[in-house]
Design a protein around this motif. Structure first.
Motif, mmCIF file in Angstrom:
data_model
loop_
_atom_site.group_PDB
_atom_site.id
_atom_site.type_symbol
_atom_site.label_atom_id
_atom_site.label_comp_id
_atom_site.label_asym_id
_atom_site.label_seq_id
_atom_site.Cartn_x
_atom_site.Cartn_y
_atom_site.Cartn_z
ATOM 1 N N THR A 171 -21.683 -1.054 3.093
ATOM 2 C CA THR A 171 -21.189 0.054 2.291
ATOM 3 C C THR A 171 -22.314 1.037 1.960
ATOM 4 O O THR A 171 -23.364 1.037 2.601
ATOM 5 C CB THR A 171 -20.521 -0.464 1.012
ATOM 6 N N THR A 172 -22.091 1.853 0.948
ATOM 7 C CA THR A 172 -23.036 2.897 0.566
ATOM 8 C C THR A 172 -23.408 2.754 -0.911
ATOM 9 O O THR A 172 -22.783 2.000 -1.651
ATOM 10 C CB THR A 172 -22.410 4.287 0.784
ATOM 11 N N LYS A 173 -24.392 3.502 -1.343
ATOM 12 C CA LYS A 173 -24.857 3.408 -2.727
ATOM 13 C C LYS A 173 -23.783 3.840 -3.723
ATOM 14 O O LYS A 173 -23.808 3.454 -4.886
ATOM 15 C CB LYS A 173 -26.123 4.254 -2.919
ATOM 16 N N ASN A 174 -22.854 4.685 -3.276
ATOM 17 C CA ASN A 174 -21.796 5.158 -4.178
ATOM 18 C C ASN A 174 -20.487 4.391 -3.980
ATOM 19 O O ASN A 174 -19.415 4.881 -4.322
ATOM 20 C CB ASN A 174 -21.559 6.654 -3.973
ATOM 21 N N TRP A 175 -20.571 3.176 -3.451
ATOM 22 C CA TRP A 175 -19.361 2.433 -3.110
ATOM 23 C C TRP A 175 -18.497 2.131 -4.324
ATOM 24 O O TRP A 175 -17.279 2.085 -4.229
ATOM 25 C CB TRP A 175 -19.711 1.150 -2.374
ATOM 26 N N ASN A 176 -19.116 1.905 -5.465
ATOM 27 C CA ASN A 176 -18.330 1.605 -6.653
ATOM 28 C C ASN A 176 -17.392 2.761 -6.976
ATOM 29 O O ASN A 176 -16.246 2.562 -7.395
ATOM 30 C CB ASN A 176 -19.245 1.312 -7.849
ATOM 31 N N GLN A 177 -17.871 3.991 -6.779
ATOM 32 C CA GLN A 177 -17.017 5.160 -6.981
ATOM 33 C C GLN A 177 -15.906 5.216 -5.944
ATOM 34 O O GLN A 177 -14.764 5.564 -6.257
ATOM 35 C CB GLN A 177 -17.850 6.440 -6.904
ATOM 36 N N VAL A 178 -16.240 4.884 -4.707
ATOM 37 C CA VAL A 178 -15.231 4.870 -3.644
ATOM 38 C C VAL A 178 -14.115 3.896 -3.994
ATOM 39 O O VAL A 178 -12.921 4.220 -3.881
ATOM 40 C CB VAL A 178 -15.871 4.494 -2.289
ATOM 41 N N GLU A 179 -14.493 2.700 -4.430
ATOM 42 C CA GLU A 179 -13.508 1.692 -4.821
ATOM 43 C C GLU A 179 -12.610 2.194 -5.948
ATOM 44 O O GLU A 179 -11.385 2.077 -5.895
ATOM 45 C CB GLU A 179 -14.230 0.421 -5.288
ATOM 46 N N THR A 180 -13.236 2.750 -6.979
ATOM 47 C CA THR A 180 -12.488 3.211 -8.151
ATOM 48 C C THR A 180 -11.538 4.339 -7.783
ATOM 49 O O THR A 180 -10.361 4.351 -8.184
ATOM 50 C CB THR A 180 -13.455 3.683 -9.251
ATOM 51 N N ILE A 203 -5.722 11.698 0.750
ATOM 52 C CA ILE A 203 -6.337 10.789 -0.217
ATOM 53 C C ILE A 203 -7.784 10.491 0.139
ATOM 54 O O ILE A 203 -8.689 10.552 -0.715
ATOM 55 C CB ILE A 203 -5.517 9.496 -0.326
ATOM 56 N N LEU A 204 -8.050 10.173 1.387
ATOM 57 C CA LEU A 204 -9.407 9.824 1.791
ATOM 58 C C LEU A 204 -10.345 11.010 1.723
ATOM 59 O O LEU A 204 -11.542 10.859 1.415
ATOM 60 C CB LEU A 204 -9.409 9.208 3.185
ATOM 61 N N ASN A 205 -9.836 12.202 2.006
ATOM 62 C CA ASN A 205 -10.652 13.397 1.835
ATOM 63 C C ASN A 205 -11.009 13.623 0.372
ATOM 64 O O ASN A 205 -12.127 14.020 0.035
ATOM 65 C CB ASN A 205 -9.941 14.627 2.402
ATOM 66 N N SER A 206 -10.061 13.348 -0.511
ATOM 67 C CA SER A 206 -10.308 13.477 -1.955
ATOM 68 C C SER A 206 -11.351 12.474 -2.415
ATOM 69 O O SER A 206 -12.248 12.800 -3.189
ATOM 70 C CB SER A 206 -9.005 13.280 -2.734
ATOM 71 N N VAL A 207 -11.215 11.230 -1.927
ATOM 72 C CA VAL A 207 -12.183 10.192 -2.299
ATOM 73 C C VAL A 207 -13.574 10.574 -1.813
ATOM 74 O O VAL A 207 -14.565 10.484 -2.554
ATOM 75 C CB VAL A 207 -11.765 8.830 -1.729
ATOM 76 N N ALA A 208 -13.671 11.000 -0.558
ATOM 77 C CA ALA A 208 -14.973 11.329 0.032
ATOM 78 C C ALA A 208 -15.645 12.499 -0.676
ATOM 79 O O ALA A 208 -16.860 12.502 -0.882
ATOM 80 C CB ALA A 208 -14.799 11.644 1.512
ATOM 81 N N SER A 209 -14.850 13.483 -1.072
ATOM 82 C CA SER A 209 -15.444 14.660 -1.717
ATOM 83 C C SER A 209 -15.789 14.391 -3.183
ATOM 84 O O SER A 209 -16.675 15.047 -3.754
ATOM 85 C CB SER A 209 -14.462 15.851 -1.642
ATOM 86 N N SER A 210 -15.123 13.417 -3.818
ATOM 87 C CA SER A 210 -15.357 13.134 -5.231
ATOM 88 C C SER A 210 -16.460 12.099 -5.452
ATOM 89 O O SER A 210 -17.120 12.108 -6.489
ATOM 90 C CB SER A 210 -14.061 12.633 -5.892
ATOM 91 N N ALA A 211 -16.647 11.211 -4.492
ATOM 92 C CA ALA A 211 -17.665 10.149 -4.635
ATOM 93 C C ALA A 211 -19.052 10.764 -4.439
ATOM 94 O O ALA A 211 -19.335 11.360 -3.401
ATOM 95 C CB ALA A 211 -17.405 9.043 -3.639
ATOM 96 N N LYS A 212 -19.893 10.609 -5.402
ATOM 97 C CA LYS A 212 -21.255 11.168 -5.337
ATOM 98 C C LYS A 212 -22.304 10.064 -5.334
ATOM 99 O O LYS A 212 -22.128 9.048 -5.940
ATOM 100 C CB LYS A 212 -21.476 12.106 -6.540
#
Length: 419
Positions: free
Chosen positions: A382-391, A410-419
């Motif tokens: 995974t990535t360093k921001n995975w917790n955000q991706v999960e949430t 949905i996935l575009n929203s997740v990708a753009s919101s996860a920092k």
């Protein structure tokens, strides 16, 4: 996941304090943790997830098994519930007197890499041979070319199925070459009389979407970067959503549902199949209404490929006594110890030498399925921001299951919101 995520990955309402130490080495034990001459208390302390009694029992079993060889062995444990762990471990390890030993999943090692000390030199000094471990787990525990944790289990995601319900529907059991087409056909035939073909949680990693994508060779991370918007992965997530809103073989989960909601559906006989890790094997096979079998994750081709996301023990970068901490890790990761833990809790050992103990009296078909998936599995990284991706996925996916938004949106929203 563990491991494996561990058995306690069922998220319970019971939460243990993140700061109150739980000494699990036996009743009447003092808080002093002496795992060898000169070992500091921090080197004999571990910060881990303790969501419920299942987790507590699992960690106790590591200690009990190690004590058979070293009666003076002891570990002091503390930690929050599994969902809170990934945030709170960073705060705890930045505070004075933090435990030296910390747990991680191969899937989350990237996320915790700044906390985890490289172990290559200590492993070499202690004659640790990485080739003896499941290679997907070694790959998952390696970040920036450095080994960050010693894995104790290798958790291939699987499909659990109720044999009684399959028999009642006149269906053959899933094989080790289970196709998506057959999976859909079976799920439809099983959806009747108030019973659904399968149950689904809204979570990302603990849900079916990444596992189904892995089975078809599509991954959420590429070259260390989040890649959940690539067309193939999007298509696999849409397939998952369509199980509810198009195929009508499962109920739409709620964002507030914890994993055990879908697990309870399966165990009560309200769903004939569910996705999960081997850490659930003991619970499912002993508490489900009906006989439970283990199958591979269905793929388009039928080739059995699994997502592996087991767990391991690492050392905090801030630890002042890394050698003592590593010595303690060695005591709880021998083949005898992880074999005993696997036999009692279902965690699939990462050491081949421990597999016989894990297999025990389990049905040969179940053992064969797990061994096939271990051989063909790929590590979830995974990535360093995975917790955000999960949430974010858990929050947004409900609309996907309801059919009001597409997986692409949905996935575009997740990708753009996860920092």
């Amino acid at each position: 996941m563990s491991r494996n995520l561990p058995a306690g990955r069922i998220v319970s309402a019971i939460a243990f304090s993140a700061v109150a130490a739980l000494t699990l080495a036996g009743c009447g034990s003092s808080g002093a943790a002496a795992s060898g001459p000169g070992a500091s208390s921090a080197a004999s302390a571990m910060y881990t997830w303790i969501s419920n009694e299942n987790d507590r029992s699992q960690w106790q079993s590591f200690i009990d098994a190690a004590k058979k060889t070293d009666p003076g062995f002891n570990l002091t444990l503390e930690g929050p519930s599994f969902p809170d762990y990934w945030t709170k471990v960073k705060t705890r390890e930045a505070s004075p007197g933090a435990p030296c030993i910390i747990t991680t999943q191969g899937a989350r090692a990237q996320e915790l890499k700044d906390l985890l000390a490289p172990l290559d030199d200590l492993a070499k000094k202690n004659n640790i041979d990485p080739s003896k471990y499941n290679q997907a787990m070694i790959q998952g525990m390696t970040v920036d070319g450095k080994l960050r944790a010693i894995p104790y289990d290798a958790a291939p995601f699987v499909l659990y199925y109720n044999k009684d319900l399959f028999q009642a529907a006149g269906l053959k059991y899933p094989t080790e070459n289970y196709t998506r087409a057959q999976f859909i056909s079976d799920a439809k035939a099983l959806t009747k009389n108030g019973v659904y073909g399968l149950s689904l949680p809204p979570q990302f990693v603990n849900g079916p979407a990444p596992a189904l994508a892995f089975a078809d060779g599509h991954y959420p991370v590429k070259d260390g970067n989040l890649d959940i918007t690539n067309p193939d992965f999007v298509k696999d997530v849409q397939f998952t959503f369509d199980l509810v809103n198009k195929e009508h073989v499962a109920q739409a989960p709620q964002a507030s549902d914890v994993v055990d909601v879908s697990q309870q559906q399966f165990m009560s006989g309200q769903a004939a199949m569910t996705f999960g890790g081997p850490w659930m094997y003991q619970t499912f096979t002993t508490k489900t209404k009906g006989t439970v079998g283990v199958a591979v994750i269905p793929s388009t081709s039928g080739n059995p490929i699994s997502m592996i996301q087991g767990s391991g023990f690492g050392i905090a970068a801030s630890c002042q006594d890394k050698e003592a901490a590593f010595a303690n890790i060695m005591k709880i990761t021998t083949a005898d110890v992880i074999g005993a833990v696997g036999a009692g809790h279902g965690n699939v050992p990462t050491l081949q030498a421990a597999m016989k103990a894990w297999a025990g009296t389990k049905p040969a078909a179940d053992v064969s399925t797990i061994e096939t998936l271990l051989k063909n599995g790929k590590p979830l990284q995974t990535t360093k921001n995975w917790n955000q991706v999960e949430t974010l996925f858990t929050q947004y996916s409900v609309e996907g299951f309801r059919g009001t938004k597409s997986a692409e949106t949905i996935l575009n929203s997740v990708a753009s919101s996860a920092k």
